[in-house]
Each structure stands twice: as C-alpha cells, then as structure tokens.
Enzyme design. Structure first.
Site, short mmCIF file in Angstrom:
data_model
loop_
_atom_site.label_atom_id
_atom_site.label_comp_id
_atom_site.label_asym_id
_atom_site.label_seq_id
_atom_site.Cartn_x
_atom_site.Cartn_y
_atom_site.Cartn_z
N LYS A 109 -3.16 8.18 2.83
CA LYS A 109 -4.47 7.90 3.71
C LYS A 109 -4.35 8.57 5.09
O LYS A 109 -5.09 9.23 5.80
CB LYS A 109 -4.76 6.66 3.88
CG LYS A 109 -5.38 6.21 2.55
CD LYS A 109 -6.42 6.76 2.02
CE LYS A 109 -7.09 6.20 0.72
NZ LYS A 109 -8.06 7.05 -0.03
N TYR A 125 0.85 -1.17 -0.18
CA TYR A 125 -0.03 -0.03 0.02
C TYR A 125 0.85 1.17 0.05
O TYR A 125 0.55 2.34 -0.50
CB TYR A 125 -0.97 -0.11 1.21
CG TYR A 125 -2.21 0.88 1.00
CD1 TYR A 125 -3.13 0.34 -0.09
CD2 TYR A 125 -2.50 2.01 1.87
CE1 TYR A 125 -4.07 1.35 -0.23
CE2 TYR A 125 -3.71 2.65 1.58
CZ TYR A 125 -4.40 2.58 0.44
OH TYR A 125 -5.64 3.05 0.14
N1 LIG Z 1 -11.34 -0.18 -3.65
C1 LIG Z 1 -10.92 -0.28 -2.29
O1 LIG Z 1 -10.58 -1.36 -1.70
C2 LIG Z 1 -10.90 0.69 -1.69
C3 LIG Z 1 -10.77 0.53 -0.13
C4 LIG Z 1 -10.52 1.73 0.74
C5 LIG Z 1 -10.61 2.69 0.28
N2 LIG Z 1 -10.72 3.11 -0.97
C6 LIG Z 1 -10.82 4.48 -1.53
O2 LIG Z 1 -11.98 4.67 -2.28
C7 LIG Z 1 -11.72 5.78 -3.14
C8 LIG Z 1 -12.50 5.38 -4.33
O3 LIG Z 1 -11.80 4.48 -5.26
P1 LIG Z 1 -12.49 3.39 -5.68
O4 LIG Z 1 -11.54 1.96 -5.15
O5 LIG Z 1 -13.81 3.51 -5.84
O6 LIG Z 1 -11.61 3.28 -7.26
P2 LIG Z 1 -12.11 4.26 -8.70
O7 LIG Z 1 -10.76 4.16 -9.35
O8 LIG Z 1 -13.20 3.85 -9.16
O9 LIG Z 1 -12.15 5.79 -8.00
C9 LIG Z 1 -11.04 6.50 -7.92
C10 LIG Z 1 -11.39 7.72 -8.44
O10 LIG Z 1 -10.18 8.85 -8.27
C11 LIG Z 1 -10.44 9.58 -9.37
N3 LIG Z 1 -9.18 10.35 -9.79
C12 LIG Z 1 -7.76 10.02 -9.57
N4 LIG Z 1 -7.15 11.29 -9.67
C13 LIG Z 1 -7.64 12.27 -9.89
C14 LIG Z 1 -7.61 13.60 -10.00
N5 LIG Z 1 -6.40 14.24 -10.13
N6 LIG Z 1 -8.77 14.37 -10.22
C15 LIG Z 1 -9.73 13.82 -10.03
N7 LIG Z 1 -10.22 12.54 -9.77
C16 LIG Z 1 -9.24 11.81 -9.60
C17 LIG Z 1 -10.44 8.66 -10.47
O11 LIG Z 1 -10.75 9.39 -11.96
C18 LIG Z 1 -11.51 7.61 -10.04
O12 LIG Z 1 -12.90 8.06 -10.36
C19 LIG Z 1 -10.22 6.16 -3.29
O13 LIG Z 1 -9.96 7.17 -2.14
C20 LIG Z 1 -9.72 4.90 -2.60
O14 LIG Z 1 -8.42 5.05 -2.00
C21 LIG Z 1 -10.84 2.03 -1.97
#
Ligand SMILES: NC(=O)c1ccc[n+]([C@@H]2O[C@H](COP(=O)([O-])OP(=O)(O)OC[C@H]3O[C@@H](n4cnc5c(N)ncnc54)[C@H](O)[C@@H]3O)[C@@H](O)[C@H]2O)c1
Length: 259
Positions: free
Chosen positions: A166, A159
């Site tokens: 985070k 990570y």
């Molecule tokens: N998927 C998991 O297991 C998980 C677990 C815990 C936390 N999260 C968090 O959830 C959130 C959403 O992630 P996700 O898993 O739905 O993936 P995802 O890829 O669907 O979403 C990530 C989003 O970030 C956007 N992004 C990246 N760089 C950007 C920028 N410069 N400007 C604007 N937008 C930008 C992308 O376009 C995308 O829509 C993130 O913060 C991620 O760290 C995910």
C-alpha cells in the site's frame, strides 16, 4: 440520486462478489448514470461477476490477471472498443498477498511473495494507468481511483507485506498524478477503514481491527462498502475536477488519532 455519471463510461477492476468494494462503487456509479465494463480474475468467480455486471447492463465482462501486461492492455483496449474509442474513468480495487504473510512476522516474508504482493497490489495500478491514458486523453481527460489502507503509512499488526504494497501504491498515485495531469487525467485513492470482504477475511486479526476502530475512532462506528463507494464516486466525478494525487480517508476518522 444525482446523475453525475450520465454519459460517462468506465472500467472496473476488482469485483469478486457482491461484498467487494469494487461492486459497491460500480453500483453507485451505475445508479448515477455510468456505463461500466468489468474484469474478473479466474473462472471461479466469473459467474458471480457476470451476474452482477448483467444487473447494471454492462456491455463487457472480460478476464484480467493484473500480473500480465498483455492482459491489462487487452482489457483496456476491449473497453475502448466497447466505448467508441474512449474511457472516462477506471476503478482499481485489486490487491493480493499470501494468507500466510498476513499472520506471522513481517520479517519472515520471503522474497518471491514480497514482490508478488507489490506486483498485484501496486504495480498493477501503473500498468492500468499506462494502458488507460490514451483512451482518457481521447476524451479530453479522465479519472482513476484506487483503494488503499492506513497500514501503508503506519505499522498495523498482521497487515505486514500488504502495508508495504500500500505504501508503494500510495507513492505511485502521487507520481502518476504528476504524469497524467498533463492530459487532464486525475488519480486519487480512498483509504478505507475495515470492511468485511473476501480479501479482508485473509487478514489474521481482522475482527480486532474492527473493534479498535469502533473504540478509538472519533465517530466510534464501522464503515461499510457503500461509504467507500460514496468517496470513490466523488473523486471520480467532475465535482473533484481539481483534486488529484490525494487520499480521501473513509474510516470514521481513525487516521487522525494518535492513540
Ligand atoms: N476490505 C477492507 O477492509 C479494505 C480496507 C482498505 C482497503 N481495501 C482495499 O480494497 C481493495 C478491494 O478489496 P476488497 O476488500 O473489496 O476485497 P475483494 O476480495 O472483494 O477484492 C479484491 C479483488 O482483487 C482481485 N485480484 C486479486 N489478485 C488479482 C490479480 N492477480 N489480477 C486481477 N485481480 C486480482 C480479486 O479477484 C478481487 O476481485 C483492495 O485493494 C484492498 O486492499 C480493503
């Protein structure tokens, strides 16, 4: 389905496709009566975000790169215009780190990509909160929610720099909670267990993370984006009226374990 968001209007950042956590949250809020504006990053995903937004009758879909303060201010202002000068809530579900920094040694993270991960994944929340505050204050209060992960509190192999981002995000939630509270604006985080999304695919060893949660969490099962959406909807709703500056873990209880 409850109608906790009837008459409420909000902005959702972070939908990339139908697997995005932001989309699961948006769907849940729309089902409960919310009217939603969306942002997307980059032409590549514009079409899919527009299609999803249309399916919930969104009045606004606009481009936003959260690295740009101008973009963030503009989209929040556009949302305010679409929503008669106010905003009730904001969903921040955005993160980015270079794929090569999510597989090797954290020690090798170069300076520029370290700051980029923090800029996109953590500072963006501060920029969003600053832009949204006056519009929420105009409504007499509001609520923001962001997405975090246990890797900001403990070292989770692979990570890496995203864990540092985070940790920055988590601390930002607490400091923003103190500032925004004076305008009756709440801000909280959901700490999600592993969910298969676009962003998750770039983490080397993601299947191992899933397997370990299944083996060691008290509930011995995976979570999905809908579980995260239910937690986020609670935090955004009036039911969480006196909840701010906190993290809700939606991870089958994994965070509670010592091994
Ligand atoms: N998927 C998991 O297991 C998980 C677990 C815990 C936390 N999260 C968090 O959830 C959130 C959403 O992630 P996700 O898993 O739905 O993936 P995802 O890829 O669907 O979403 C990530 C989003 O970030 C956007 N992004 C990246 N760089 C950007 C920028 N410069 N400007 C604007 N937008 C930008 C992308 O376009 C995308 O829509 C993130 O913060 C991620 O760290 C995910």
């Amino acid at each position: 389905m409850a109608d906790r968001f009837q008459g409420k209007q909000g902005l959702v950042l972070g939908v990339a496709n139908k697997r995005s956590i932001a989309w699961a949250i948006a769907k849940r809020l729309a089902e409960e009566g919310a009217q939603l504006a969306f942002t997307f990053q980059g032409e590549r995903i514009e079409k899919s975000v527009r299609e999803l937004a249309d399916s919930v009758q969104s009045p606004l879909v606009t481009e936003c790169d959260v690295r740009s303060d101008e973009d963030v201010s503009r989209v929040v202002a556009e949302a305010g215009k679409a929503f008669a000068g106010g905003l009730d809530f904001l969903v921040h579900s955005v993160a980015y780190a270079a794929a090569e920094d999510l597989e090797g040694r954290f020690t090798d993270t170069p300076r520029d990509r370290f700051w980029m991960a923090i800029d996109v994944s953590a500072y963006s929340l501060v920029a969003c909160a600053r832009a949204a505050e006056p519009l929420m204050a105009a409504r007499g209060g509001g609520s923001l929610v962001t997405m975090t992960y246990l890797g900001g509190e403990r070292a989770v192999p692979h990570y890496n720099v995203m864990g540092v981002a985070k940790a920055t995000l988590d601390a930002s939630v607490r400091y923003l909670a103190w500032d925004l509270g004076q305008n009756n604006i709440r801000i909280n985080a959901v700490s999600a267990g592993p969910v298969r999304t676009l962003a998750a695919r770039s983490i080397a060893g993601f299947p191992t993370m899933e397997a370990i949660v299944e083996e060691r969490s008290p509930l011995h099962r995976h979570i999905d984006a809908e579980d995260v959406a239910a937690g986020a909807a609670y935090l955004l709703s009036d039911e969480a009226d006196n909840v701010t500056g906190t993290t809700l873990y939606v991870d089958s209880g994994y965070h509670a374990m010592g091994m």
